[in-house]
Scaffold this motif. Structure first.
Motif, PDB file in Angstrom:
ATOM      1  N   GLN A  23       0.814  -1.197   0.000  1.00 12.00           N
ATOM      2  CA  GLN A  23       0.000   0.000   0.000  1.00 12.00           C
ATOM      3  C   GLN A  23       0.857   1.259   0.000  1.00 12.00           C
ATOM      4  O   GLN A  23       0.601   2.201  -0.743  1.00 12.00           O
ATOM      5  CB  GLN A  23      -0.931   0.007   1.222  1.00 12.00           C
ATOM      6  N   ARG A  24       1.887   1.264   0.850  1.00  7.05           N
ATOM      7  CA  ARG A  24       2.782   2.419   0.896  1.00  7.05           C
ATOM      8  C   ARG A  24       3.507   2.600  -0.426  1.00  7.05           C
ATOM      9  O   ARG A  24       3.662   3.729  -0.907  1.00  7.05           O
ATOM     10  CB  ARG A  24       3.794   2.248   2.036  1.00  7.05           C
ATOM     11  N   LYS A  25       3.936   1.489  -1.012  1.00  3.74           N
ATOM     12  CA  LYS A  25       4.657   1.578  -2.283  1.00  3.74           C
ATOM     13  C   LYS A  25       3.746   2.064  -3.384  1.00  3.74           C
ATOM     14  O   LYS A  25       4.129   2.905  -4.230  1.00  3.74           O
ATOM     15  CB  LYS A  25       5.251   0.209  -2.642  1.00  3.74           C
ATOM     16  N   THR A  26       2.508   1.562  -3.409  1.00  9.13           N
ATOM     17  CA  THR A  26       1.551   1.994  -4.439  1.00  9.13           C
ATOM     18  C   THR A  26       1.208   3.469  -4.273  1.00  9.13           C
ATOM     19  O   THR A  26       1.120   4.216  -5.257  1.00  9.13           O
ATOM     20  CB  THR A  26       0.265   1.142  -4.346  1.00  9.13           C
ATOM     21  N   ASP A  27       1.023   3.901  -3.020  1.00  8.51           N
ATOM     22  CA  ASP A  27       0.693   5.318  -2.772  1.00  8.51           C
ATOM     23  C   ASP A  27       1.830   6.222  -3.188  1.00  8.51           C
ATOM     24  O   ASP A  27       1.606   7.308  -3.742  1.00  8.51           O
ATOM     25  CB  ASP A  27       0.381   5.514  -1.292  1.00  8.51           C
ATOM     26  N   SER A  28       3.076   5.804  -2.936  1.00  8.92           N
ATOM     27  CA  SER A  28       4.222   6.626  -3.311  1.00  8.92           C
ATOM     28  C   SER A  28       4.361   6.739  -4.823  1.00  8.92           C
ATOM     29  O   SER A  28       4.708   7.797  -5.347  1.00  8.92           O
ATOM     30  CB  SER A  28       5.496   6.046  -2.714  1.00  8.92           C
ATOM     31  N   ASN A  64       1.827   6.542  -6.966  1.00  6.24           N
ATOM     32  CA  ASN A  64       0.728   7.388  -7.436  1.00  6.24           C
ATOM     33  C   ASN A  64       1.008   8.865  -7.182  1.00  6.24           C
ATOM     34  O   ASN A  64       0.606   9.734  -7.969  1.00  6.24           O
ATOM     35  CB  ASN A  64      -0.571   6.987  -6.730  1.00  6.24           C
ATOM     36  N   ASN A  65       1.701   9.149  -6.066  1.00  3.22           N
ATOM     37  CA  ASN A  65       2.020  10.543  -5.763  1.00  3.22           C
ATOM     38  C   ASN A  65       3.187  11.058  -6.599  1.00  3.22           C
ATOM     39  O   ASN A  65       3.311  12.261  -6.793  1.00  3.22           O
ATOM     40  CB  ASN A  65       2.375  10.669  -4.274  1.00  3.22           C
TER      41      ASN A  65
END
Length: 267
Positions: free
Chosen positions: A259-264, A266-267
């Motif tokens: 989740q953290r990797k995907t959010d980073s 996307n940002n």
């Protein structure tokens, strides 16, 4: 990531069912295991690694962490379970149809139990394992072991497998995959049984004798590599909470990391 998630979830549910009572009588029936956990999650990804994660989860959390590991003894499960699921997954044409998913999950569990049935009877005939049979009619071992396999097919394959999978799978599809940064697997056109299915079924048939040979050898060789401090026997049933907690931490960590990797990204 999918491999680690399935491995930890299946290992956790296997240990939880170890804490539940068994029903004694003509047949000893254990409540569970809750195969719908493996069925629902593994069938979301439909890869070889998803299939392999199921027996590996049992090995890591149900054998190594409780101190009852036999290297050769794990090979049967690695071969039979993995190839049974790998074949069954090739039958899926519409991943959005819960009825088809439930049937495929049942087929995988049935193949696993049938493979184990043949292997157990084979060990009886080569003399490496004692199984209940009428002394003057050894063929009855097929019936005694077959009844046990059939019971497991009904209990684990249908009651704790296909039926809850029918309701759980559609609620997980499209929600678990994004947590790992993946998109849901799409369906395909054509019949359920294809050339790919035939090859995987042939692999199951070819490797089943190999699984038998290795399992029979493990009964006489001591397992080649063993780790048997028997933590449960030493510390009691409460020790089962150790692998349960470990599996839960691993599963949560995988999801949180992705989740953290995907959010980073996307940002």
């Amino acid at each position: 990531m999918a491999f680690i998630l399935i491995m930890s979830l299946h290992g956790m549910q296997s240990m939880i069912t170890e804490l539940l009572p068994s029903i004694s009588g003509v047949l000893d029936v254990q409540i569970g295991p809750f195969w719908f956990v493996a069925m629902s999650v593994a069938l979301l990804f439909r890869s070889f690694w998803a299939c392999l994660a199921i027996p590996v989860g049992i090995t890591v959390f149900g054998e190594i962490l409780i101190g009852d590991f036999n290297a050769l003894g794990t090979v049967e499960g690695l071969i039979v379970i993995t190839l049974s699921w790998f074949f069954a997954m090739s039958l899926i044409t519409d991943p959005m149809d819960p009825k088809q998913i439930a049937v495929v999950g049942f087929i995988a569990k049935a193949m696993e139990e049938i493979g184990a049935w043949f292997i157990d009877v084979g060990k009886f005939y080569v003399g490496v394992e004692e199984i209940d049979a009428i002394a003057w009619l050894p063929e009855t071992v097929w019936v005694t072991e077959g009844v046990g396999a059939f019971t497991q097919i009904i209990v684990a394959g249908i009651i704790f497998g296909a039926i809850p999978t029918y309701f759980l799978y559609p609620r997980l599809r499209g929600k678990i995959e994004p947590l790992l940064g993946m998109t849901p697997v799409e369906g395909r056109d054509g019949p359920m049984f294809t050339r790919t299915s035939a090859k995987r079924l042939l692999a199951w048939v070819v490797f089943l004798p190999l699984a038998f040979v290795i399992e029979a050898f493990s009964e006489t060789s001591g397992g080649l590599i063993t780790f048997t401090p028997q933590f449960v026997e030493t510390y009691g049933q409460e020790f089962l909470f150790v692998p349960i907690l470990a599996a839960a931490v691993v599963a949560f960590s995988v999801v949180a990391y992705r989740q953290r990797k995907t959010d980073s990204l996307n940002n």
